[in-house]
Design an enzyme around this catalytic site. Structure first.
Site, short mmCIF file in Angstrom:
data_model
loop_
_atom_site.label_atom_id
_atom_site.label_comp_id
_atom_site.label_asym_id
_atom_site.label_seq_id
_atom_site.Cartn_x
_atom_site.Cartn_y
_atom_site.Cartn_z
N GLU A 1 -12.40 -5.34 9.05
CA GLU A 1 -13.16 -4.98 7.85
C GLU A 1 -14.63 -5.37 7.96
O GLU A 1 -15.24 -5.82 7.00
CB GLU A 1 -12.52 -5.62 6.60
N ASN B 1 -5.25 3.69 7.95
CA ASN B 1 -5.09 3.07 6.65
C ASN B 1 -4.35 3.99 5.68
O ASN B 1 -3.13 4.03 5.70
CB ASN B 1 -6.45 2.65 6.09
N GLU C 1 0.84 -1.20 0.00
CA GLU C 1 0.00 0.00 0.00
C GLU C 1 0.88 1.26 0.00
O GLU C 1 2.09 1.19 0.16
CB GLU C 1 -0.91 0.03 1.24
N ASN D 1 -10.42 4.80 2.24
CA ASN D 1 -9.24 4.91 1.38
C ASN D 1 -9.15 6.33 0.85
O ASN D 1 -10.13 7.06 0.79
CB ASN D 1 -9.26 3.89 0.25
N ASP E 1 -9.80 1.13 -4.23
CA ASP E 1 -8.83 1.17 -3.14
C ASP E 1 -8.18 2.55 -3.13
O ASP E 1 -8.85 3.55 -3.13
CB ASP E 1 -7.84 0.01 -3.31
#
Length: 294
Positions: free
Chosen positions: A125, A106, A21, A152, A201
């Site tokens: 989640e 995140n 990520e 996100n 995402d």
């Protein structure tokens, strides 16, 4: 539709990331940085030399973004931390959601004013406990957005006046206006990913104001015009594309992180490049990155 569909991204680092990520191009050292959230790793890739360097993080790490004063700010399980790449040391800046131990930070971004924006999410989640925050003046303030399960982004338009934020499980990208003081106007629909085409995402924005987003279980990154029209897509050899970022000296290399998480053994066997860092050259440039004002 553009000619992006004909491009073939190259795996420039077979990192085997469980949840790669947060790719970010850091101009001061001409390198692409990214993280592996679940394996608690920080990675640095130098495209000129091919050098690859990694550090261990003490907690799950959602993002790593450069600061004006040098070093980085890391969004960790427990809060925001400073990271010194020379020593590998972490030092906490502020706790975030200490009352919600099941949450973690995140994704994150920096706006043109140097404000850090980031989101939290339920680590399992399942529950809508995630919030968006902006950090400035040593304090983090909850943004005027509803709670969701997997946040996100966010990411900003080139002028910083529009903020795009992603609700991954709802398969939507929303947009809202940003006032001078950082407060947000009401959210409005920007893009909805149709059922079965993947989950939006991590997003980024290019120099033409178009929004790019990686699709988890979608095999691609998509480019949307400022009006929300799908105008291009880049296909990848693995299904879980987590986030894209522009880099390189001319900001015309699109880097993409990917993930092995959620893939069964047979899928992993069919996708040997899952978890890799990818790169592909474009005719489109990204935006210069902003540094966090601490």
């Amino acid at each position: 539709m553009s000619g992006l569909e004909e491009l073939r991204p190259e795996a420039v680092w077979s990192a085997g990331a469980e949840l790669g990520e947060g790719p970010v191009w850091v101009e001061r050292d001409r390198a692409l940085w990214f993280v592996d959230i679940k394996r608690q790793k920080i990675h640095r890739f130098d495209p000129a030399s091919g050098d690859k360097t990694s550090w261990d993080a003490p907690e799950q790490i959602g993002f790593l973004l450069p600061a004006q004063t040098g070093g980085f700010v890391a969004g960790m399980q427990s809060g925001l931390h400073r990271f010194d790449e020379a020593t590998g040391a972490f030092s906490k800046i502020v706790d975030v959601e200490a009352h919600l131990p099941g949450n973690r930070i995140n994704d994150g971004t920096v706006d043109p004013s140097g404000r850090l924006w980031f989101g939290t999410m339920d680590n399992h989640e399942e529950s809508p406990t995630g919030c968006f925050y902006r950090f400035e003046g040593g304090q983090h303030v909850q943004a005027e957005l509803p709670k969701i399960t997997i946040t996100n982004g966010p990411v900003h338009s080139p002028d910083g006046r529009t903020l795009y934020h992603v609700d991954t499980l709802a398969q939507t990208i929303q947009a809202c206006d940003v006032a001078e003081d950082g407060t947000l106007g009401p959210s409005r629909p920007f893009v909805r990913i149709p059922e079965g085409e993947g989950f939006p995402d991590g997003p980024t924005v290019d120099s033409e104001g178009c929004v790019w987003v990686g699709l988890y279980f979608g095999w691609e990154a998509r480019r949307y015009s400022p009006a929300g029209e799908l105008i291009g897509r880049v296909r990848f050899p693995t299904s879980n594309i987590t986030k894209v970022a522009f880099g390189g000296p001319d900001l015309k290399t699109l880097f993409a992180t990917s993930a092995q998480q959620g893939l069964k053994p047979e899928a992993l066997a069919e996708q040997p490049e899952a978890g890799s860092l990818f790169a592909v050259r474009l005719d489109i440039a990204g935006l210069p990155g902003s540094l966090i004002a601490l």
